[in-house]
Design an enzyme around this catalytic site. Structure first.
Site: not given
Lengths: 895, 895
Positions: A26, A96, A105, A107, A352, A468, A777, A844, A864
């Site tokens: 801020k 603030r 919210g 602090m 912001r 699973h 892989s 993979c 890859y």
């Protein structure tokens, strides 16, 4: 001397937006806005270093702080042209918190600070509104008592309530100036009674009290909890912003509002927001009055009466327009603004980067790149890849009214409608008849695969995000809600219960896998769109990424989805699921029961045509793209029934011997199947299994090449290897089968034989294995299980606690454990490439579709990543970000 | 020019004993003996390089070979004073293989080579014994036809049988010279018929045929198989030894015999062996005639008539004595000799280090060191540590006549007698009454521990060398036969059956865990002796070893055994077995069923006095030696009954709720318990468990310190750690408990807090963990399971096949997998010590008692190994050998 305090406002600033670490978010943004010459109420920021020093020195401030605050206050008085504590022309301030990362919210804040019995009169005179002045005063006393003095607020509310009863008022708006004045007097008495001394009337004392309270709030329980859950280090500390108050509630020329520079839900380039005349910020939030749209167009579109800000205060609106445009241009991102109009004068209180939906994020990034506000690369970096998931699946219409049955875990995204079915076979049968079904199970097992495939969505009562059901559903792109613990399934009655609610088999439900919700009835759906902005961004991403993206796919449907989502090949085609099909499982079981090689070979011969057809279909779809096929991997007992009852059923259905089935099932039973007789170990003992699979692959490849003129690029993957010896034994047989098939078919095709690296020993011996293996892989699921000693099936019970207590930074099955498992991956890459320079490297495991893991794989130098088809776009974007991040975690815009 | 042929004999040699690689074992020893001037029949050796060249060049000999063989043959003729192929004075030779490593019976030999129709007459004249000459000739034809010509030998036997039938002879000894002459003629006809050409009569042709056959035999199936199983590289090749024949069967002044320079079964320093007058080596082996002892003393001791060699041929005996003494002095080890006496003249045919029993090995090594023949260090290196195991347990008297019930695996050494019991509770009860019991079970589980402890030995029908029963029994030093697959237990009848044999509960049996045998009745036993030679050698070993040796011990009995066997501390005191005791298990289950922390704490409070008592007893025994106590490790479901029936039983016995038990048991069920909720993970979720254990440890330590004046040295070990965070959380609680106890007891004791390194991630993150941990103990069992993905409980099914097919060089649970698991150990040592210079490093897995693994741990720089008490002497010796081996595998004498 350390500068502990930074002033801003009046067209100048000691700090700027780059100083978030020191000034907090801020404070840095206020400084930046002031520097830009925007109308910011002046003020000053006590740095985060003050906070750090404060806690380092037993809650004492640095010696120089008081003098610096005094100087900043003097400068503030000058800029505001008011005086702190001056009865005639009082300066009021807000105090603030403002940390580096937003902690909404968490602090404390104190407003209207500087009021006392004298200054309240000045405020009344200046505003010409005594009611406003005394209302502000009593609010200040209440807030200060709560936040700074930590008094019980019950007495205040009782007193106010009693007065309202006495006057017969229904709401605070009926309170007049004298009423508030009386309340102020009573509030001060309450404070004195509780505190043992009067409410502080000295504004400087008030100020230091509030500053101390804000710093103290850094260590309150809420803040500590929030930091832990959001990985914000305690050492960062918070800054404190002291800023001149401006009032939106000084009559009809005053107002307050919030705005977004573009539409945060659609991303359209139109100014969007709401305001209230004669109100404070809290009033907008409180929802007592309904705010109005900012623009005339928006008001008209909503068919509302009254006046938009554009109509009510055209000059202010014009200035706000200039401000928002300059802020968006300056920050080069969509901004979320707060403003106040005090007697016709605009003040900016906050700016912001604005939060936005996935869709909006995509549109804003693409639009801004087209507007040349940002580069294409920046556009790529602006999108959280995981957000894309929302865009790739059908979703429930946002306006649909949901009738919730129960909640579970959002295990696989997307939404689907169908009728409730409890049995996988029934699901398959009904689906074959064209019915949309939803499979509801206690939990799922590999034997349920066909039913899962046939279903539009899956719901389980047990199991976590990596159960699973969850893993398979994500792989298939089926929405899934897992671990819906309230569900009690009663198979015999054909219902499931949630509390007293009963849902019958055949009733229509909707599953929202993105939200983890199960809903009654058929929800309205929105279909995903893969062209437009999405297609544009993906094309940009594809230009910059280095790694290829493949998909894990084992059915023609998977393969088609993969191609549709831009997969450049198949990185993992499991073959075991092909064994569970009803026509085939009998032959599989026969093979497992066989006690002689010939009998095994005979049973395998029955499977071979099926396997050949499976592979041919996939090769046809994939064309010349590489297709990595993994040989049979799971332990054989997964294909057998386990209980006496199930064995009897299977025996009846297949003609196999029930006792033999049970005996073999028990014989094959394993204490730790994860570490058991599986993967290539099966082929060391029963080489004929892989022989059959190799033959099916090569024959299918030759046939498809003859048919289509395109040569399939098969990459054969041997699972669960721990030594070169194993690999060599199996590769020799694969090569022999290939030579036989090629000779018979009169055609030679290129193919590779490589291995999964999924056990720590394989990673360590990678140099040796790469002498024979043509690709690696990484099976990071199993590598995680073994390296960390964590069974994925079991860890759900405690992994949550572990992440909560910071024993682990995150679930290692979601994002790769870079320090442990990652070191093994790195070692294997290094050793593998040292032995074989052009060794193809890929991954993979589930991690292939996780952006943080993809960034790691980019750093590790893989060729890859492969992930489930629905994650392919995510991986494409993540790979592009990783390539642009230069080996670092992608930098995302602050939210 | 390469020298392919090395001559020996006649007091000189081209080679010597150091040239085993080139000349093979036999050739090198013959050369050495000849060089020493000992009476060796002259000859020459074709080197192993000839063999290598032969196979490299498509079975062709080096060009220079023929000329070199001719030259060597000429030299041989000169030394022997005979001529090859000379009808009047023929030289006969033997052609034998001889590789670097002994491969007994694997390759081919041809004797009496050089005989043909002419030379046989010369031999008859020279020997004055035509029968001998023709018998030799027919033997030659038979052997040559078999080995070189590869003809079917059936026809020879038929022909000989037919002649004997015709003559009505019962045995070959009745055959006279003419009979043999006739046989020779018929044999030659058989050869010509089968071969299509006559039997080769040219001695040179015979010689090259035999040489070729010996080289070819290097690649016969037997030899290939043997090499694979003994890890002998194919590339070594074999040498071929051509040596002048000498005959022990030339009448009563001839003889043949074998001898050991010391007694191979007791090790006593006395010349030991047997001989036969007028016989060839084969006759001694064939057992047709009974050989006589060499010495008069031995003959008299055995109460035999006849004459010893000492009496029959005193001069030869005197020369043999000189020879054996000089050979033993020369080789500095007990020798196994072969000799032949031809007409009063002694010839040495072979010398090699003799095989011996464990007891003999020990005595010989100690005696030789005392005789200054070898150094103490050499004595240490002479003993195979695993052999010691035979000496540390009671064994069955060698002369005892065994009545075998069945065989199984030799799972834990030693022998014991007791009555059959099938139920662990009953075993415990009977043992408490002073009965010796033997527990016979299908297989064992952790719930049976008390019964196993109470038993003298354990027999299981199922499970391998690393099954629960095997591992636990070895740990306890109980003899165990596992996997006795023929046993069928019938609990209801109270019997077990092996085939038709029935053994009832209460019957006495004997278990020989060293042999894997179960015997009927009570065998006579021999008790081990731990002083004498054993004590001497151990003292020498202790002087040179660097690593300390501790024991894995969890009961006072274990601890006492450990101290007796020389353990320098306890490296692993598991605490879970303490939980299974009947008095305690109820409280353990109560703790597990508790759903609130207070209830868990209350249940733990009941366990605490027991734990305190356990630790106090162990501390009392161990004095100031370090005691490493591992906190609770196994998953909690191990303490619960699993089936509905068992839950009901437990509920009845304990008053716990059966349904709650079953529900909790199911809830805690794990797919892969090895990778589940265990070790310190329990304490992350339920910290009160380790709190209780820590309190019990510190209170016991303080109490024992007060009582004995000796400060126990507790080393607290946290199992299953994968991150520093985990360790820190737990260590903080341990330290807090320690501070509380020390304050209450008014005494402060030193202690360490360290961790098991038993998961790959822990090894990789060792640097970080060592910042907090004061010691590491490698849990190489679990590290092997996870690094290799091998469940020890399940791998038994295929590990055998894997080792057979050379996928793995050995069972990695027996000897550490140095390349894979070992690298993790090495990494962890390096990283741990980099973070904490004096980090104490040890190992407490089963590998701590395996000599090959101990050698690895020496190289890795560990401070200690810990193993089961009965393995402590093995580890002490292995550690000494490893220290002397300078980081290499210990060099053992050739056998």
């Amino acid at each position: 001397m350390t500068q502990w305090v930074y002033s801003f406002g009046g067209g100048e600033s000691a700090g700027d937006a780059s100083m978030k670490t020191l000034l907090g978010g801020k404070g840095a943004n206020l400084a930046e806005m002031a520097k830009l010459g925007l109308p910011v109420p002046p003020g000053f920021t006590l740095t985060t270093e003050v906070c750090t020093e404060f806690y380092k020195n037993d809650r004492k401030y640095p010696a120089e702080l008081a003098a610096q605050v005094d100087a900043a206050l003097a400068s503030l008085e000058k800029k505001a042209d008011k005086k702190f504590g001056d009865a005639a022309n009082p300066l009021l301030v807000s105090v603030r918190s403002g940390a580096r990362a937003s902690m909404p919210g968490m602090m404390d804040t104190v407003l209207n600070l500087g009021l006392n019995d004298a200054t309240v009169e000045g405020l009344a005179k200046l505003s010409g509104d005594p009611r406003f002045a005394y209302d502000s005063y009593r609010r200040f006393i209440q807030m200060y008592s709560d936040v700074v003095l930590e008094l019980d607020h019950g007495a205040f509310e009782e007193t106010l309530g009693a007065l309202k009863d006495e006057r017969d008022y229904r709401s605070d708006t009926e309170m007049n100036a004298d009423d508030w004045k009386q309340i102020v007097a009573e509030f001060k008495r309450i404070v004195e009674r509780q505190l043992g001394k009067p409410f502080p009337s000295d504004p400087k004392e008030q100020l230091w009290g509030a500053i101390g309270a804000v710093f103290a709030s850094w260590m309150n329980d809420r803040a500590i909890f929030y930091r832990k859950h959001n990985n914000i280090p305690e050492s960062w500390g918070t800054a404190v912003n002291v800023q001149a108050m401006v009032f939106g509630n000084m009559g009809d020329t005053s107002a307050t509002g919030v705005a977004f520079t573009r539409d945060p839900s659609t991303g359209e380039k139109k100014f969007y927001g709401e305001y209230l005349i004669n109100a404070q910020g809290e009033d907008v939030v409180a929802g007592i009055r309904t705010p109005k749209p900012l623009t005339k167009a928006a008001r008209q579109a909503m068919g509302e009466g009254g006046q938009s800000l554009e109509e009510a205060m055209p000059e202010v609106f014009a200035e706000l327009t200039r401000v928002y445009q300059s802020l968006e241009a300056h920050y080069r991102d969509m901004q979320d603004l707060e403003f106040t109009v005090e007697r016709g004068r605009l003040y900016m209180l906050q700016t912001r980067n604005g939060k936005r939906t996935a869709k909006a994020a995509l549109k804003i990034a693409v639009d801004m790149a087209r507007e040349k506000l940002i580069s294409e690369n920046e556009a790529i970096l602006r999108i959280d890849p995981m957000q894309l998931d929302q865009l790739l699946h059908p979703t429930i219409c946002p306006n649909y009214h949901r009738s919730l049955i129960c909640k579970g875990l959002p295990a696989s995204p997307g939404a689907a409608v169908g009728i409730v079915v409890f049995d996988p076979d029934e699901a398959a049968a009904l689906a074959a008849d064209g019915r949309a079904v939803i499979l509801v199970r206690e939990e799922t097992s590999p034997e349920d695969i066909h039913g899962m495939h046939a279903s539009k969505a899956i719901v389980t009562a047990r199991g976590g995000m990596t159960s699973h059901a969850a893993v398979v559903a994500r792989g298939m792109g089926r929405p899934c809600v897992s671990g819906a613990g309230e569900i009690r399934i009663d198979i015999e009655e054909g219902v499931f219960r949630v509390g007293s609610r009963i849902v019958k088999k055949g009733e229509t439900i909707t599953v929202d896998g993105s939200m983890g919700e199960v809903l009654m009835g058929a929800a309205e759906m929105v279909q995903p769109e893969l062209t437009g902005d999405f297609g544009t961004l993906m094309a940009w991403a594809d230009k910059v990424r280095r790694m290829q993206v493949r998909a894990n796919a084992e059915t023609p449907e998977d393969a088609r989805t993969a191609v549709k989502f831009g997969a450049e090949g198949i990185g993992l085609c499991r073959t075991e699921h092909m064994f569970f099909d009803a026509e085939r499982i009998a032959a599989v079981r026969e093979m497992i029961l066989a006690d002689k090689q010939e009998a095994r070979v005979a049973a395998l011969a029955k499977l071979e045509p099926h396997q050949r057809k499976d592979f041919a279909e996939i090769f046809r779809i994939m064309g010349e793209r590489p297709v990595t096929i993994r040989f049979l991997d799971p332990p054989l007992h997964e294909f057998l029934p386990h209980t006496e009852e199930d064995c009897a059923d299977v025996a009846k259905a297949t003609g196999l011997d029930a006792r033999a089935l049970l005996a073999r099932s028990r014989e094959l039973h394993e204490t730790n199947p994860m570490l058991g007789f599986r993967g290539c170990r099966l082929a060391i003992v029963y080489p004929e299994i892989y022989d059959m699979q190799a033959r099916a692959i090569f024959e299918a490849a030759c046939d498809v090449a003859a048919e289509t003129g395109k040569a399939p690029a098969a990459e054969i993957m041997i699972p669960f290897v721990i030594s070169k010896q194993e690999f060599d034994l199996i590769k020799a047989r694969v090569d022999r089968v290939a030579a036989q098939v090629f000779a018979a078919k009169g055609r030679t095709l290129d193919y590779l034989v490589g291995t999964m690296i999924e056990l720590p020993r394989a990673a360590l011996r990678a140099g040796e294995i790469a002498q024979s293996a043509e690709f690696f892989s990484f099976g990071t699921n199993d590598l995680t299980q073994t390296a960390m000693g964590l069974s994925r099936d079991d860890a759900g019970k405690f992994l949550g606690t572990f992440v909560e207590r910071h024993v682990l930074p995150h679930d290692p099955f979601v994002s790769i454990d870079a320090e442990g498992v990652g070191e093994l991956v790195g070692l294997a890459c290094e050793r593998g490439r040292a032995a074989r320079k052009r060794l193809k490297l890929g991954v993979c495991g589930e991690h292939g579709g996780d952006p943080a893991s993809v960034a790691f794989f980019e750093r590790a130098g893989l060729d890859y990543v492969s992930c489930s088809p629905y994650r392919v776009p995510i991986a494409r974007l993540a790979a592009a970000q990783a390539a642009r991040g230069g080996g670092e975690e992608p930098v995302l815009p602050q939210r």
